[in-house]
Design an enzyme around this catalytic site. Structure first.
Site, PDB file in Angstrom:
ATOM      1  N   ASN A   1      -0.405  31.832  34.278  1.00  0.00           N
ATOM      2  CA  ASN A   1      -2.151  31.376  34.068  1.00  0.00           C
ATOM      3  C   ASN A   1      -1.901  29.776  33.473  1.00  0.00           C
ATOM      4  O   ASN A   1      -0.796  29.332  33.513  1.00  0.00           O
ATOM      5  CB  ASN A   1      -2.592  32.197  33.123  1.00  0.00           C
ATOM      6  CG  ASN A   1      -1.828  32.066  31.637  1.00  0.00           C
ATOM      7  OD1 ASN A   1      -1.421  31.309  31.411  1.00  0.00           O
ATOM      8  ND2 ASN A   1      -2.492  33.182  30.906  1.00  0.00           N
TER       9      ASN A   1
ATOM     10  N   ASP B   1      -2.350  41.144  35.489  1.00  0.00           N
ATOM     11  CA  ASP B   1      -1.562  42.045  35.920  1.00  0.00           C
ATOM     12  C   ASP B   1      -1.704  42.726  37.321  1.00  0.00           C
ATOM     13  O   ASP B   1      -1.037  43.010  38.319  1.00  0.00           O
ATOM     14  CB  ASP B   1      -1.277  43.248  35.093  1.00  0.00           C
ATOM     15  CG  ASP B   1      -0.890  42.569  33.661  1.00  0.00           C
ATOM     16  OD1 ASP B   1       0.013  41.691  33.626  1.00  0.00           O
ATOM     17  OD2 ASP B   1      -1.129  43.242  32.765  1.00  0.00           O
TER      18      ASP B   1
ATOM     19  N   GLY C   1     -10.685  31.530  39.972  1.00  0.00           N
ATOM     20  CA  GLY C   1      -9.828  31.622  40.965  1.00  0.00           C
ATOM     21  C   GLY C   1      -8.349  31.359  40.831  1.00  0.00           C
ATOM     22  O   GLY C   1      -7.848  31.640  39.621  1.00  0.00           O
TER      23      GLY C   1
HETATM   24  O1  RIB Z   1      -1.592  41.931  30.329  1.00  0.00           O
HETATM   25  C1  RIB Z   1      -2.175  42.805  29.621  1.00  0.00           C
HETATM   26  C2  RIB Z   1      -1.028  43.569  28.990  1.00  0.00           C
HETATM   27  O2  RIB Z   1      -0.451  42.744  27.856  1.00  0.00           O
HETATM   28  C3  RIB Z   1      -1.687  44.725  27.997  1.00  0.00           C
HETATM   29  O3  RIB Z   1      -1.839  45.937  28.704  1.00  0.00           O
HETATM   30  C4  RIB Z   1      -0.792  44.637  26.474  1.00  0.00           C
HETATM   31  O4  RIB Z   1       0.066  45.855  26.477  1.00  0.00           O
HETATM   32  C5  RIB Z   1       0.095  43.218  26.697  1.00  0.00           C
HETATM   33  O5  RIB Z   1       1.391  43.683  27.082  1.00  0.00           O
END
Ligand code: RIB
Length: 282
Positions: free
Chosen positions: A178, A229, A201
């Protein structure tokens, strides 16, 4: 290429997320009131593995949890998402825990107590089994360095922001960061770096030069925890499917946005079809 034959390894953390909601995030020294706490599955690697599995990829999580009830719960929850949990190790240290505050706009603050994640051991993992391996920085740097050496195709999400050895960065097929994390790497030295910009974006750079850019679709944001994620997982899925940088970036930005529509890092992980439907409408 069929996604079902491709194997993805995800290396890193599995945490229990202790989440509270409040109207605005606290300032240093401030006490605020919040909702009752929620206990949700989290950890960057666990979230990315669950997101890859939701997209239909055969996904193995290489992580470490405690010999405690939280560790048992995490393995149970992840196996129900279809993730191969046979490489999850157990440890005498407690399962990692993330303390998360989410405000009314869906923004968050996260503090991670790594617990068992800090003892992940990858010495006995055969990384040649995987078409691509994705890792993050919630485990020890030495683990990330070892995976980068052993994996034939390696994608690194440099989250949370920490320095990474230049040798490991050179071994990455793609680095995903990021805007804050991107300050820890030298874009000009990276063959492929994708920088996420939140609601604005993401951009793909090759040796510091912009290759392509994608904007995020408008969605009703409930919780941004885990959006990065979902983005990393979706980008990795498109990478292993050998999509172009343009296709991969648009797909990942859309998947990351869709993942913000429910509470919890694994609360709204989209399927391949859901992302494709959104893209077809755009
Ligand atoms: O990216 C989000 C995650 O960062 C969360 O689920 C938390 O556990 C940390 O690892």
């Amino acid at each position: 290429m069929s996604s079902t034959r491709l194997r993805v390894g995800v290396v890193g953390s599995a945490n229990v997320d202790e989440v509270v909601r409040c109207s605005t995030l606290p300032r240093p020294g401030e006490t605020i009131l919040a909702s009752d706490p929620l206990r949700l599955p989290g950890g960057k690697a666990s979230n990315q593995a669950a997101a890859l599995s939701a997209l239909g990829l055969a996904t193995t999580l290489i992580a470490r949890v405690g010999n405690d009830a939280s560790g048992e719960w995490m393995i149970d929850v992840l196996s129900r998402t279809g993730v191969d949990t046979s490489h999850i190790q157990r440890d005498s240290a407690p399962t990692g825990t993330a303390y998360i505050t989410v405000d009314a706009a869906g923004e968050n603050m996260i503090i991670v107590a790594r617990g068992a994640n800090a003892h992940l051991d990858v010495a006995n993992v055969d990384f040649s089994d995987f078409d691509v391996v994705l890792a993050q920085m919630e485990v020890d740097e030495s683990v990330v360095d070892a995976v980068a050496k052993a994996a034939p195709n390696f994608i690194l999400n440099v989250a949370p922001a920490r320095p990474v050895s230049p040798e490991t960065l050179r071994r990455c097929a793609v680095v995903i960061a990021n805007e804050i994390e991107a300050e820890y790497v030298d874009l000009a030295t990276l063959a492929h770096c994708v920088v996420t910009l939140g609601a604005r974006g993401a951009v793909h750079y090759a040796y510091g030069k912009e290759v392509t850019r994608a904007s995020a679709p408008p969605v009703q944001v409930v919780d941004t925890v885990g959006a990065g994620d979902a983005f990393c997982a979706a980008y990795t899925a498109q990478y292993v499917l050998r999509s172009s940088p343009e296709v991969a970036l648009r797909f990942a930005v859309t998947a990351g946005s869709l993942a913000t529509q429910a509470l919890g890092a694994q609360g709204a992980l989209p399927t391949m079809k859901e992302v494709e439907t959104w893209l077809a409408r755009a």
